[in-house]
Write a protein that holds these residues in place. Structure first.
Motif, PDB file in Angstrom:
ATOM      1  N   VAL A 119      -1.673   4.538  -3.050  1.00 30.14           N
ATOM      2  CA  VAL A 119      -2.774   3.847  -2.386  1.00 30.14           C
ATOM      3  C   VAL A 119      -2.865   4.289  -0.931  1.00 30.14           C
ATOM      4  CG1 VAL A 119      -3.748   1.596  -1.766  1.00 30.14           C
ATOM      5  CG2 VAL A 119      -2.490   1.872  -3.925  1.00 30.14           C
ATOM      6  N   VAL A 120      -4.093   4.662  -0.515  1.00 28.65           N
ATOM      7  CA  VAL A 120      -4.332   5.067   0.870  1.00 28.65           C
ATOM      8  C   VAL A 120      -5.510   4.277   1.428  1.00 28.65           C
ATOM      9  CG1 VAL A 120      -3.463   7.401   0.408  1.00 28.65           C
ATOM     10  CG2 VAL A 120      -5.931   6.942   0.296  1.00 28.65           C
ATOM     11  N   ASN A 121      -5.690   4.367   2.747  1.00 23.90           N
ATOM     12  CA  ASN A 121      -6.841   3.711   3.370  1.00 23.90           C
ATOM     13  C   ASN A 121      -8.020   4.670   3.466  1.00 23.90           C
ATOM     14  OD1 ASN A 121      -6.268   5.416   5.529  1.00 23.90           O
ATOM     15  ND2 ASN A 121      -5.472   3.795   6.860  1.00 23.90           N
ATOM     16  N   THR A 122      -9.046   4.262   4.167  1.00 19.23           N
ATOM     17  CA  THR A 122     -10.266   5.069   4.273  1.00 19.23           C
ATOM     18  C   THR A 122      -9.990   6.476   4.787  1.00 19.23           C
ATOM     19  OG1 THR A 122     -11.555   3.066   4.698  1.00 19.23           O
ATOM     20  CG2 THR A 122     -12.585   5.164   5.280  1.00 19.23           C
ATOM     21  N   GLU A 123      -9.085   6.598   5.746  1.00 26.05           N
ATOM     22  CA  GLU A 123      -8.772   7.894   6.358  1.00 26.05           C
ATOM     23  C   GLU A 123      -7.755   8.699   5.558  1.00 26.05           C
ATOM     24  OE1 GLU A 123      -8.721   4.952   8.160  1.00 26.05           O
ATOM     25  OE2 GLU A 123     -10.781   5.346   8.813  1.00 26.05           O
ATOM     26  N   GLY A 124      -7.284   8.168   4.430  1.00 26.43           N
ATOM     27  CA  GLY A 124      -6.313   8.885   3.610  1.00 26.43           C
ATOM     28  C   GLY A 124      -4.873   8.655   4.005  1.00 26.43           C
ATOM     29  N   GLN A 125      -4.618   7.665   4.835  1.00 24.22           N
ATOM     30  CA  GLN A 125      -3.250   7.369   5.249  1.00 24.22           C
ATOM     31  C   GLN A 125      -2.583   6.448   4.229  1.00 24.22           C
ATOM     32  OE1 GLN A 125      -4.338   5.561   8.979  1.00 24.22           O
ATOM     33  NE2 GLN A 125      -4.075   7.471  10.121  1.00 24.22           N
ATOM     34  N   PRO A 126      -1.374   6.800   3.760  1.00 23.15           N
ATOM     35  CA  PRO A 126      -0.688   5.978   2.757  1.00 23.15           C
ATOM     36  C   PRO A 126      -0.444   4.562   3.260  1.00 23.15           C
ATOM     37  CG  PRO A 126       0.350   8.130   2.958  1.00 23.15           C
ATOM     38  CD  PRO A 126      -0.623   8.026   4.095  1.00 23.15           C
ATOM     39  N   LEU A 127      -0.636   3.589   2.381  1.00 22.30           N
ATOM     40  CA  LEU A 127      -0.433   2.192   2.722  1.00 22.30           C
ATOM     41  C   LEU A 127       0.923   1.676   2.244  1.00 22.30           C
ATOM     42  CD1 LEU A 127      -3.995   0.756   1.992  1.00 22.30           C
ATOM     43  CD2 LEU A 127      -2.996   1.424   4.188  1.00 22.30           C
ATOM     44  N   GLY A 128       1.693   2.570   1.591  1.00 22.70           N
ATOM     45  CA  GLY A 128       3.039   2.197   1.192  1.00 22.70           C
ATOM     46  C   GLY A 128       3.160   1.542  -0.159  1.00 22.70           C
ATOM     47  N   ASN A 129       2.080   1.495  -0.920  1.00 25.03           N
ATOM     48  CA  ASN A 129       2.147   0.891  -2.247  1.00 25.03           C
ATOM     49  C   ASN A 129       1.477   1.776  -3.287  1.00 25.03           C
ATOM     50  OD1 ASN A 129      -0.190   0.012  -0.667  1.00 25.03           O
ATOM     51  ND2 ASN A 129      -0.756  -1.218  -2.427  1.00 25.03           N
ATOM     52  N   PHE A 130       1.625   1.402  -4.544  1.00 27.61           N
ATOM     53  CA  PHE A 130       1.161   2.222  -5.655  1.00 27.61           C
ATOM     54  C   PHE A 130       0.485   1.336  -6.705  1.00 27.61           C
ATOM     55  CE2 PHE A 130       4.706   4.303  -3.652  1.00 27.61           C
ATOM     56  CZ  PHE A 130       4.349   5.641  -3.617  1.00 27.61           C
ATOM     57  N   ILE A 131      -0.322   1.976  -7.552  1.00 28.96           N
ATOM     58  CA  ILE A 131      -0.936   1.308  -8.697  1.00 28.96           C
ATOM     59  C   ILE A 131      -0.459   1.998  -9.976  1.00 28.96           C
ATOM     60  CG2 ILE A 131      -3.069   0.686  -9.859  1.00 28.96           C
ATOM     61  CD1 ILE A 131      -4.491   0.792  -7.185  1.00 28.96           C
ATOM     62  N   PRO A 132       0.273   1.290 -10.868  1.00 31.52           N
ATOM     63  CA  PRO A 132       0.806  -0.057 -10.649  1.00 31.52           C
ATOM     64  C   PRO A 132       1.974  -0.017  -9.674  1.00 31.52           C
ATOM     65  CG  PRO A 132       1.670   0.820 -12.685  1.00 31.52           C
ATOM     66  CD  PRO A 132       0.682   1.836 -12.175  1.00 31.52           C
ATOM     67  N   THR A 133       2.469  -1.170  -9.285  1.00 30.16           N
ATOM     68  CA  THR A 133       3.617  -1.237  -8.393  1.00 30.16           C
ATOM     69  C   THR A 133       4.810  -0.530  -9.027  1.00 30.16           C
ATOM     70  OG1 THR A 133       5.202  -2.745  -7.363  1.00 30.16           O
ATOM     71  CG2 THR A 133       4.182  -3.494  -9.386  1.00 30.16           C
ATOM     72  N   THR A 134       5.683   0.017  -8.213  1.00 31.20           N
ATOM     73  CA  THR A 134       6.822   0.782  -8.728  1.00 31.20           C
ATOM     74  C   THR A 134       7.818  -0.085  -9.482  1.00 31.20           C
ATOM     75  OG1 THR A 134       7.875   0.545  -6.558  1.00 31.20           O
ATOM     76  CG2 THR A 134       6.655   2.582  -6.977  1.00 31.20           C
ATOM     77  N   THR A 135       7.681  -1.396  -9.393  1.00 24.68           N
ATOM     78  CA  THR A 135       8.566  -2.277 -10.159  1.00 24.68           C
ATOM     79  C   THR A 135       8.084  -2.464 -11.595  1.00 24.68           C
ATOM     80  OG1 THR A 135       7.370  -4.246  -9.415  1.00 24.68           O
ATOM     81  CG2 THR A 135       9.254  -3.531  -8.091  1.00 24.68           C
ATOM     82  N   ALA A 136       6.898  -1.960 -11.911  1.00 23.70           N
ATOM     83  CA  ALA A 136       6.325  -2.097 -13.256  1.00 23.70           C
ATOM     84  C   ALA A 136       6.329  -0.744 -13.954  1.00 23.70           C
ATOM     85  CB  ALA A 136       4.903  -2.645 -13.169  1.00 23.70           C
ATOM     86  N   LYS A 137       6.789  -0.724 -15.189  1.00 22.99           N
ATOM     87  CA  LYS A 137       6.837   0.511 -15.970  1.00 22.99           C
ATOM     88  C   LYS A 137       5.545   0.653 -16.773  1.00 22.99           C
ATOM     89  CE  LYS A 137       9.660   2.925 -19.452  1.00 22.99           C
ATOM     90  NZ  LYS A 137       9.746   4.162 -18.644  1.00 22.99           N
ATOM     91  N   LEU A 138       4.941   1.820 -16.707  1.00 20.19           N
ATOM     92  CA  LEU A 138       3.719   2.069 -17.460  1.00 20.19           C
ATOM     93  C   LEU A 138       3.992   1.992 -18.963  1.00 20.19           C
ATOM     94  CD1 LEU A 138       2.430   4.978 -15.262  1.00 20.19           C
ATOM     95  CD2 LEU A 138       1.122   2.916 -15.733  1.00 20.19           C
ATOM     96  N   ALA A 139       3.068   1.395 -19.682  1.00 19.67           N
ATOM     97  CA  ALA A 139       3.229   1.222 -21.125  1.00 19.67           C
ATOM     98  C   ALA A 139       3.239   2.575 -21.829  1.00 19.67           C
ATOM     99  CB  ALA A 139       2.101   0.360 -21.674  1.00 19.67           C
ATOM    100  N   SER A 140       3.961   2.645 -22.940  1.00 22.22           N
ATOM    101  CA  SER A 140       4.004   3.880 -23.724  1.00 22.22           C
ATOM    102  C   SER A 140       4.164   3.549 -25.198  1.00 22.22           C
ATOM    103  CB  SER A 140       5.168   4.775 -23.261  1.00 22.22           C
ATOM    104  OG  SER A 140       6.402   4.117 -23.459  1.00 22.22           O
ATOM    105  N   GLY A 141       3.897   4.531 -26.044  1.00 21.26           N
ATOM    106  CA  GLY A 141       4.053   4.352 -27.483  1.00 21.26           C
ATOM    107  C   GLY A 141       2.835   3.730 -28.137  1.00 21.26           C
TER     108      GLY A 141
END
Length: 226
Positions: A119-141
Motif C-alpha cells: 500500500v502506497v499513498n498518492t505520491e507512491g510512498q509506502p505506508l507500511g502496510n499490505f493487502i491483505p495484512t502480513t498476519t493473514a495467509k492468502l487462501a489456497s487449494g
C-alpha cells in the motif's frame, strides 16, 4: 522459467490520467516477455486518452462510453488472447517480476493466483502496510468448500489477482448488476472452476488517494452512507 504461457494484462481506466502512465509502464516492463497489454478507457473526460494514444502499438487500446468497471473488464477480456489474465486498476501498478512469478507457479488445475499488494499513498510512498495484512495467509487449494461454509476467504483486491482463461470463460461477461463491484464478483465466482494459489510476497502496489472507490484517506458523510 516457463515460457509457453501467454499472459494478458488488462488495465481499466476512468479519469486517472495522473496515475495511468505508471500502470501502463509497469505492465510493459515485466521481466516475462510473452505478454500483451490491453488498456480500456471507460469514457474518461480528462487527459487519459491522449496518454493511451502516446503508447502507439505497444498496447491495445479500447475506447468506450462510460459503463463502469464491469463493462471495462468485459471489453478487455473479449479482446484478449491469453492463457492467463491479470486485471490492473489504473491507479495501481505491478512490480517487474509479477508475471514471471505467476507463471512459475501456474498449474493446469488453477483458476486463480492471488498475491499481496503493498500500500502506497498518492505520491507512491509506502505506508507500511499490505493487502491483505502480513498476519493473514492468502487462501489456497479448493477454496470453493470454504466459500460454501463462510461466504468468503482471504484474498486481495482487483490488482492482486491472475486468472486462468478457462475459469474466466465460465463467468464472463460480468453481469450489469456487478458493474461497480466486479472484483467481488470475480473473487466469489472463480474458485468454483479450479484451485487457488497464494503468493505471499507483494507483486503489485495498491494506491490509496482521495478518489479511490472504496479505500479512502478520509470518510465523508456520503461515503459513510455508501
Amino acid at each position: 522459467m516457463k515460457s509457453d504461457m501467454f499472459v494478458s494484462i488488462i488495465i481499466n481506466n476512468y479519469n486517472y490520467d495522473r496515475f495511468l502512465a505508471e500502470a501502463i509502464d509497469s505492465a510493459l516492463s515485466q521481466t516475462y516477455p510473452n505478454t500483451e497489454v490491453i488498456v480500456v478507457d471507460d469514457g474518461s473526460t480528462d487527459n487519459s486518452r491522449e496518454i493511451i494514444a502516446g503508447y502507439g502499438d505497444r498496447i491495445t487500446p479500447i475506447y468506450q462510453e462510460n459503463g463502469k468497471q464491469g463493462a471495462a473488464l468485459n471489453s478487455g477480456f473479449a479482446a484478449s488472447h491469453s492463457d492467463i489474465v491479470l486485471f490492473l486498476d489504473s491507479d495501481d501498478y505491478l512490480l517487474p517480476i509479477a508475471v514471471e512469478r505467476i507463471v512459475e507457479v501456474w498449474k493446469p488445475e488453477v483458476a486463480k493466483i492471488h498475491y499481496r499488494l503493498q500500500v502506497v499513498n498518492t505520491e507512491g510512498q509506502p505506508l507500511g502496510n499490505f493487502i491483505p495484512t502480513t498476519t493473514a495467509k492468502l487462501a489456497s487449494g479448493e477454496v470453493w468448500r470454504e466459500l460454501l461454509q463462510t461466504s468468503g476467504y482471504c484474498s486481495t483486491c482487483m490488482s492482486g489477482n491472475a486468472y486462468s482463461r478457462e475459469a474466466l470463460t465460465q463467468v464472463f461477461p460480468i453481469p450489469d448488476a456487478y458493474k461497480t463491484t466486479a472484483d467481488d464478483y470475480l473473487m466469489i465466482s472463480t474458485p468454483f472452476y479450479g484451485e487457488l494459489v497464494g503468493i505471499e510476497d507483494p507483486l503489485g502496489v495498491y494506491r490509496i488517494h482521495t478518489s479511490n472507490q472504496w479505500a479512502l484517506t478520509s470518510v465523508s458523510g456520503s461515503r459513510f452512507r455508501r
